[in-house]
Enzyme design. Structure first.
Site, PDB file in Angstrom:
ATOM      1  N   ASN A  76       0.795  -1.223   0.000  1.00  0.00           N
ATOM      2  CA  ASN A  76       0.000   0.000   0.000  1.00  0.00           C
ATOM      3  C   ASN A  76       0.833   1.281   0.000  1.00  0.00           C
ATOM      4  O   ASN A  76       0.343   2.335   0.354  1.00  0.00           O
ATOM      5  CB  ASN A  76      -0.908   0.012   1.228  1.00  0.00           C
TER       6      ASN A  76
ATOM      7  N   HIS B 208      26.250   3.113   3.387  1.00  0.00           N
ATOM      8  CA  HIS B 208      27.596   3.547   3.754  1.00  0.00           C
ATOM      9  C   HIS B 208      28.076   2.818   5.008  1.00  0.00           C
ATOM     10  O   HIS B 208      27.286   2.490   5.893  1.00  0.00           O
ATOM     11  CB  HIS B 208      27.613   5.056   3.993  1.00  0.00           C
TER      12      HIS B 208
ATOM     13  N   ARG C  32      11.659  -5.997  18.832  1.00  0.00           N
ATOM     14  CA  ARG C  32      11.808  -7.261  19.561  1.00  0.00           C
ATOM     15  C   ARG C  32      10.467  -7.990  19.524  1.00  0.00           C
ATOM     16  O   ARG C  32       9.431  -7.400  19.172  1.00  0.00           O
ATOM     17  CB  ARG C  32      12.218  -6.999  21.010  1.00  0.00           C
TER      18      ARG C  32
ATOM     19  N   LYS D 184       5.071 -10.666  21.497  1.00  0.00           N
ATOM     20  CA  LYS D 184       4.005 -11.657  21.682  1.00  0.00           C
ATOM     21  C   LYS D 184       4.192 -12.779  20.687  1.00  0.00           C
ATOM     22  O   LYS D 184       4.664 -12.571  19.571  1.00  0.00           O
ATOM     23  CB  LYS D 184       2.625 -11.005  21.479  1.00  0.00           C
TER      24      LYS D 184
END
Length: 205
Positions: free
Chosen positions: A97, A127, A192, A195
């Protein structure tokens, strides 16, 4: 009756525009587009290298009409090949989208994925950190692999070397780098796992 006639004319006009937009991409020899894929006029492909290819599966959708998008303003979808023999691959039934994808080596997206607007997927930092000449000191790219049935939220950034397992969800604004298993929710900066879930449990009535 006049209203219905106008609607029919608009539908025909829309179909012509979509066909021309798809043709604009598919006429490039290094772009392959599967049957049933819709390409909106804001979508683009660019190649700044020797070799390389873009593969877009069947029944995909690249870009959106602003009025049809529910979360913010649908931006352009851009697919860019930057490295020699680099590759971008998008699986069947995936929706982009408003996604910026730039590959120096390989970026692969599975089947049935949904990407919100403002997302960037990069297989290179471009870089290197310790450099005396930023214009020529380029880093080593690492492939990005996104599994099947993955949902990526608004403005997420997926960096080089990232692997996302099937069915996972990436939260809005997440900056993602690393290897993540299937069936998890990934969020934050740095991202991270917040769940995990079991699809068999989630689909029970």
């Amino acid at each position: 009756q006049t209203k219905h006639m106008i609607q029919k004319i608009l539908l025909v006009f829309r179909a012509i525009i979509l066909s021309l937009s798809r043709y604009r991409l598919s006429r490039k020899a290094w772009v392959k587009i599967g049957a049933g894929t819709i390409v909106y006029i804001t979508s683009s492909v660019t190649k700044h290298c020797r070799g390389g290819a873009i593969f877009i599966g069947s029944n995909c959708r690249l870009g959106v009409r602003p009025k049809s998008y529910l979360a913010g303003y649908g931006s352009a979808t851009q697919l860019i090949l930057w490295g020699t023999d680099s590759e971008i691959s998008i699986g069947d039934n995936s929706i982009l989208n408003g996604v910026h994808i730039c590959a120096r080596t390989s970026i692969r997206i599975g089947k049935g994925c949904i990407f919100a607007t403002g997302i960037q997927i990069l297989d290179s930092d471009t870089h290197i950190i310790c450099s005396t000449h930023r214009l020529t000191d380029l880093d080593e790219p690492q492939p990005v692999i996104i599994g099947n049935n993955v949902w990526v939220g608004l403005n997420a950034i997926i960096l080089k070397g990232t692997v996302i397992g099937d069915n996972s969800v990436i939260g809005a604004g997440a900056i993602v780098k690393g290897v993540f298993p299937a069936n998890c929710v990934i969020a934050g900066n740095p991202a991270r796992i917040v769940k995990t879930f079991d699809l068999n449990d989630s689909i029970k009535p």
